[in-house]
Design a protein around this motif. Structure first.
Motif, PDB file in Angstrom:
ATOM      1  N   ASP A 564     -19.438 -50.817 -35.335  1.00 45.19           N
ATOM      2  CA  ASP A 564     -18.850 -52.114 -35.448  1.00 45.19           C
ATOM      3  C   ASP A 564     -18.184 -52.318 -36.613  1.00 45.19           C
ATOM      4  O   ASP A 564     -17.366 -53.509 -36.932  1.00 45.19           O
ATOM      5  N   VAL A 565     -17.879 -51.622 -37.505  1.00 43.69           N
ATOM      6  CA  VAL A 565     -17.263 -51.554 -38.610  1.00 43.69           C
ATOM      7  C   VAL A 565     -15.562 -51.861 -38.252  1.00 43.69           C
ATOM      8  O   VAL A 565     -15.013 -50.983 -36.997  1.00 43.69           O
ATOM      9  N   GLY A 566     -14.714 -52.712 -38.590  1.00 44.15           N
ATOM     10  CA  GLY A 566     -13.430 -52.995 -38.186  1.00 44.15           C
ATOM     11  C   GLY A 566     -12.548 -52.022 -37.865  1.00 44.15           C
ATOM     12  O   GLY A 566     -12.012 -51.864 -36.810  1.00 44.15           O
ATOM     13  N   ARG A 567     -12.407 -51.043 -38.958  1.00 45.36           N
ATOM     14  CA  ARG A 567     -11.590 -49.983 -38.749  1.00 45.36           C
ATOM     15  C   ARG A 567     -11.775 -49.093 -37.456  1.00 45.36           C
ATOM     16  O   ARG A 567     -11.014 -48.522 -36.985  1.00 45.36           O
ATOM     17  N   LEU A 568     -13.044 -48.940 -37.455  1.00 48.97           N
ATOM     18  CA  LEU A 568     -13.452 -47.849 -36.503  1.00 48.97           C
ATOM     19  C   LEU A 568     -13.532 -48.519 -35.074  1.00 48.97           C
ATOM     20  O   LEU A 568     -13.200 -47.897 -33.956  1.00 48.97           O
ATOM     21  N   ARG A 569     -13.546 -49.863 -34.961  1.00 48.12           N
ATOM     22  CA  ARG A 569     -13.537 -50.727 -33.694  1.00 48.12           C
ATOM     23  C   ARG A 569     -12.066 -50.428 -33.382  1.00 48.12           C
ATOM     24  O   ARG A 569     -11.724 -50.041 -32.094  1.00 48.12           O
ATOM     25  N   PHE A 570     -11.190 -50.654 -34.369  1.00 53.63           N
ATOM     26  CA  PHE A 570      -9.710 -50.403 -33.876  1.00 53.63           C
ATOM     27  C   PHE A 570      -9.348 -48.926 -33.461  1.00 53.63           C
ATOM     28  O   PHE A 570      -8.666 -48.580 -32.457  1.00 53.63           O
ATOM     29  N   LEU A 571      -9.836 -48.156 -34.290  1.00 50.37           N
ATOM     30  CA  LEU A 571      -9.506 -46.577 -33.824  1.00 50.37           C
ATOM     31  C   LEU A 571     -10.297 -46.385 -32.603  1.00 50.37           C
ATOM     32  O   LEU A 571      -9.564 -45.528 -31.798  1.00 50.37           O
ATOM     33  N   THR A 572     -11.431 -46.717 -32.184  1.00 47.02           N
ATOM     34  CA  THR A 572     -12.087 -46.412 -30.862  1.00 47.02           C
ATOM     35  C   THR A 572     -11.090 -47.189 -29.759  1.00 47.02           C
ATOM     36  O   THR A 572     -10.800 -46.485 -28.841  1.00 47.02           O
ATOM     37  N   LEU A 576      -9.049 -44.725 -26.796  1.00 48.65           N
ATOM     38  CA  LEU A 576      -9.582 -45.171 -25.556  1.00 48.65           C
ATOM     39  C   LEU A 576      -8.069 -45.349 -24.771  1.00 48.65           C
ATOM     40  O   LEU A 576      -7.855 -44.858 -23.777  1.00 48.65           O
ATOM     41  N   ALA A 577      -7.049 -45.995 -25.519  1.00 49.93           N
ATOM     42  CA  ALA A 577      -5.672 -46.102 -25.143  1.00 49.93           C
ATOM     43  C   ALA A 577      -5.052 -44.434 -25.067  1.00 49.93           C
ATOM     44  O   ALA A 577      -4.273 -44.451 -23.859  1.00 49.93           O
ATOM     45  N   ARG A 578      -5.174 -43.995 -25.955  1.00 52.14           N
ATOM     46  CA  ARG A 578      -4.353 -42.615 -25.932  1.00 52.14           C
ATOM     47  C   ARG A 578      -5.005 -41.761 -24.901  1.00 52.14           C
ATOM     48  O   ARG A 578      -4.431 -40.859 -24.477  1.00 52.14           O
ATOM     49  N   ALA A 579      -6.343 -41.897 -24.499  1.00 51.99           N
ATOM     50  CA  ALA A 579      -7.248 -41.200 -23.490  1.00 51.99           C
ATOM     51  C   ALA A 579      -6.906 -41.799 -22.014  1.00 51.99           C
ATOM     52  O   ALA A 579      -7.366 -41.111 -21.335  1.00 51.99           O
ATOM     53  N   GLY A 580      -5.944 -42.519 -21.909  1.00 53.67           N
ATOM     54  CA  GLY A 580      -5.677 -43.325 -20.569  1.00 53.67           C
ATOM     55  C   GLY A 580      -6.585 -44.309 -20.191  1.00 53.67           C
ATOM     56  O   GLY A 580      -6.950 -44.924 -18.924  1.00 53.67           O
ATOM     57  N   ARG A 581      -7.403 -44.788 -21.164  1.00 51.46           N
ATOM     58  CA  ARG A 581      -8.446 -45.873 -20.685  1.00 51.46           C
ATOM     59  C   ARG A 581      -7.898 -47.120 -21.164  1.00 51.46           C
ATOM     60  O   ARG A 581      -8.621 -47.748 -22.078  1.00 51.46           O
ATOM     61  N   ASP A 583      -7.591 -50.276 -19.949  1.00 44.75           N
ATOM     62  CA  ASP A 583      -8.328 -51.382 -19.608  1.00 44.75           C
ATOM     63  C   ASP A 583      -9.525 -51.529 -20.687  1.00 44.75           C
ATOM     64  O   ASP A 583      -9.821 -52.771 -20.962  1.00 44.75           O
ATOM     65  N   GLU A 584     -10.131 -50.383 -20.970  1.00 49.45           N
ATOM     66  CA  GLU A 584     -11.302 -50.617 -22.084  1.00 49.45           C
ATOM     67  C   GLU A 584     -10.748 -50.847 -23.412  1.00 49.45           C
ATOM     68  O   GLU A 584     -11.215 -51.774 -24.105  1.00 49.45           O
ATOM     69  N   ALA A 585      -9.770 -50.344 -23.753  1.00 46.76           N
ATOM     70  CA  ALA A 585      -9.027 -50.821 -24.889  1.00 46.76           C
ATOM     71  C   ALA A 585      -8.712 -51.976 -25.137  1.00 46.76           C
ATOM     72  O   ALA A 585      -8.826 -52.998 -25.966  1.00 46.76           O
ATOM     73  N   ALA A 586      -7.860 -52.568 -24.014  1.00 49.48           N
ATOM     74  CA  ALA A 586      -7.451 -53.871 -23.864  1.00 49.48           C
ATOM     75  C   ALA A 586      -8.832 -55.050 -23.985  1.00 49.48           C
ATOM     76  O   ALA A 586      -8.590 -56.191 -24.821  1.00 49.48           O
ATOM     77  N   ALA A 587      -9.907 -54.889 -23.381  1.00 49.26           N
ATOM     78  CA  ALA A 587     -10.834 -55.323 -23.535  1.00 49.26           C
ATOM     79  C   ALA A 587     -11.513 -55.670 -24.912  1.00 49.26           C
ATOM     80  O   ALA A 587     -12.067 -56.567 -25.301  1.00 49.26           O
ATOM     81  N   MET A 588     -11.391 -54.479 -25.766  1.00 50.24           N
ATOM     82  CA  MET A 588     -11.678 -54.449 -26.920  1.00 50.24           C
ATOM     83  C   MET A 588     -11.085 -55.270 -27.822  1.00 50.24           C
ATOM     84  O   MET A 588     -11.305 -56.169 -28.731  1.00 50.24           O
ATOM     85  N   LEU A 589      -9.792 -55.329 -27.748  1.00 46.96           N
ATOM     86  CA  LEU A 589      -8.662 -56.043 -28.341  1.00 46.96           C
ATOM     87  C   LEU A 589      -8.710 -57.647 -28.175  1.00 46.96           C
ATOM     88  O   LEU A 589      -8.777 -58.630 -28.966  1.00 46.96           O
TER      89      LEU A 589
END
Length: 627
Positions: A564-572, A576-581, A583-589
């Protein structure tokens, strides 16, 4: 205010201080040479201050008040000695941008910084390593019974002692500050100093300085000679006329008085004047774009827009000045209300505005009076403190012990006592100095004398610190050799072993051994799973080198709550985006990602949004781009 939080325990070893300026054609060779001189790769031996959040609660902060019939000044000695308020009683106005919400953000050399007031910057280009630290602070009484506020510290990048003496004479229209820097070394050191004042920005605020031209840059263009009154078709001496963040270093010609002022629609505003040693005068604006406005709200929530006027030793902030061996530099700065006639200061004739401001500022504080203040400051600099208010760091005391043990000269501490060097931070280094062995330290030191003592000790902890020191100065082959020797030296505490592997991994990455370096960095993150700083590094570098899957695996193994740490949420989300996921990255943003230590000029969140939500505009909360 936010909590400053714990210091990052990872030593600063990589070349991280990027120079944002490029020098363009037409800039004098003298300035270009000064820009090449004195650069440092990082802020070692300081540690990074990035433990803050954006949760703000009510705090009590120690303050010192200097007051007379004209002005009221408030100083924050535990926060870098910041001059936080300068209230002009006649106009009823605060001359500095000041507010009641103090938020740390990633702007300074050690990351943590806060907007507002007037700060003292020393060492190298950027906001000072001491900007969020307590300074030694005392009241000094002169033989005549006058009171002076003194603040001082040992600056570890350059190994010099600086002090700021502030006083407010009865019925004076200006607050006076005398700055002294002392170089105790038998060699020249590159020196940097800028006093930065935040001033309120209104549609009618104009900055006036005694120069027709300046060296300017908007951080995307080369530093070049410009006319601020005709910059890109607009008069940029009006703060709201700059579309983007920009710097203007006014080219004040020899023989002219050194001053700069920012005045509002009534002609009121902060005047910064100085004796001639403080040559440079600068205007900085955030600009009127979405990013500039977002940054100002991020830095001082609810406090309104601001700009900065600044004064420095060199003509620009791309330069360092050579300070000779055992030299001592002193100058005086004065701050007060300009009280200009807005009909002239805000008129179309720039030369007339300069002439008018020059006359008014000579009336505010004559040049001869500043020279008298300079002479007076030199008389009182060595007066012993009468009453200690705040104790700063122990590093000046340790340096005194080290230099005396080595038979080296040191500064006279009569006026700036550093006290007892014994503390938890310095105890291991005192033991090393006294030949009692080195059991390891969570702090770091720099210099060939310390390296000689560590080499003589030869233990695993000593070898780790030797590796770190070599790494910090970018001697990577020596660093890797010392890291390997430390690992082979015997039993090592788990924390030290993790730091050795982390340092070795980063050195391998820098030397091109990417696969081995990334594997070692992932291993060390798993070795210390609760160390959020190691996880952030491992994820960041895994993504940067094309291994988003490794980053996702590491964060999935993190203890509950760490993700839940802000920097780690962004890196996650980024992984996800770089791994081709996507939609999941967009949901987090869309759900919300906030990075408390987002860096000035860092556009990573908005760039990721554009990648994973290409048909949607970037939300305002993610617009940190200043151009």
């Amino acid at each position: 205010m936010a909590e400053l939080g714990p210091t990052n325990p990872l030593p600063v070893v990589d070349a991280e201080l990027n120079q944002p300026y490029r020098i363009g054609e037409g800039v004098p060779e003298e300035l270009q040479a000064a820009a090449r001189y004195g650069q440092v790769p990082n802020v070692f031996p300081y540690l990074i201050q990035d433990g803050y959040s954006r949760v703000r609660t009510t705090h009590e902060v120690p303050a010192v008040v200097l007051e007379n019939s004209k002005l009221r000044a408030v100083v924050l000695p535990t926060l870098g000695g910041r001059l936080w308020e300068l209230f002009d009683k006649a106009s009823g106005k605060q001359l500095l941008h000041t507010h009641g919400t103090l938020q740390f953000a990633n702007i300074a050399l050690r990351k943590a910084w806060f907007a507002g007031g007037l700060e003292w910057n020393i060492g190298t280009r950027g906001h000072s390593p001491t900007t969020c630290d307590p300074l030694h602070t005392a009241v000094v009484k002169t033989p005549e019974g006058h009171e002076v506020l003194r603040m001082w510290e040992f600056e570890r990048l350059r190994g010099v002692v600086f002090q700021v003496d502030m006083w407010l004479p009865e019925d004076s229209d200006v607050l006076l500050a005398a700055v002294r820097i002392r170089n105790p070394h038998d060699h020249e050191v590159p020196m940097y100093w800028w006093s930065n004042a935040a001033v309120p920005e209104t549609p009618e605020t104009r900055v006036v300085a005694p120069a027709a031209e300046a060296y300017g840059s908007d951080y995307t263009t080369d530093v070049a000679r410009v006319r601020p009154t005709e910059h890109h078709g607009k008069d940029s001496t009006w703060l709201v006329n700059s579309a983007h963040a920009a710097d203007f270093f006014f080219d004040i010609q020899p023989g002219r008085r050194h001053w700069i002022t920012a005045v509002d629609r009534d002609g009121d505003g902060l005047a910064m004047l100085s004796t001639s040693l403080l040559r440079g005068k600068k205007l900085f604006v955030w600009g009127q774009g979405d990013g500039g406005r977002r940054w100002q709200e991020w830095l001082s929530p609810g406090a309104g827009p601001y700009a900065e006027i600044q004064a420095g030793l060199a003509q620009t902030q791309v330069e360092h000045r050579p300070m000779p061996a055992r030299a001592e530099w002193t100058w005086v700065e004065a701050y007060g209300n300009s009280r200009l006639d807005p009909g002239v200061s805000h008129g179309e004739d720039w030369d007339e505005a300069i002439a008018h401001a020059s006359t008014r500022l000579e009336h505010l504080v004559p040049d001869a009076a500043l020279e008298d203040a300079l002479a007076e400051s030199k008389r009182i600099q060595a007066f012993a403190p009468t009453e200690m208010l705040v104790h700063g760091s122990v590093w000046g005391a340790l340096e005194r012990v080290r230099r005396r043990a080595a038979g080296l000269g040191w500064v006279d501490e009569a006026g700036t006592p550093f006290g007892d060097p014994t503390s938890g931070e310095t105890a291991p280094w005192l033991a090393l100095l006294e030949g009692r062995g080195f059991a390891g330290a969570e702090s770091f030191v720099a210099g060939s004398d310390w390296e000689g003592l560590l080499e003589h000790d030869g233990g695993a902890e000593a070898l780790f610190h030797l590796a770190t020191m070599a790494h910090a100065r970018q001697n990577l082959d020596a660093a890797i050799a010392h890291y390997d020797a430390a690992l082979a030296a015997g039993t090592i505490p788990r924390r030290t072993r993790a730091l050795i592997h982390r340092g070795r991994a980063r050195a391998l990455l820098t030397t091109g051994n990417v696969d081995e370096g990334l594997a070692e960095l992932a291993s060390v993150s798993r070795l210390e799973p609760t160390n959020v700083h190691l996880l952030i590094e491992a994820m960041t570098l895994s993504i940067r080198h094309g291994l988003p899957g490794q980053a996702l695996a590491l964060v999935s193994e993190a203890p509950t709550g760490m993700s839940d740490v802000g920097r780690l949420r962004f890196l996650t989300a980024l992984a996800l985006a770089r791994a081709g996921r996507s939609d999941e990255a967009a949901a987090m943003l869309r759900d919300g990602v906030e990075i408390p230590d987002i860096r000035e000029g860092e556009d990573a969140i908005s760039e990721l949004w554009k990648d994973v939500c290409p048909d949607e505009p970037v939300p305002s909360r993610y617009r940190f781009r200043m151009h």
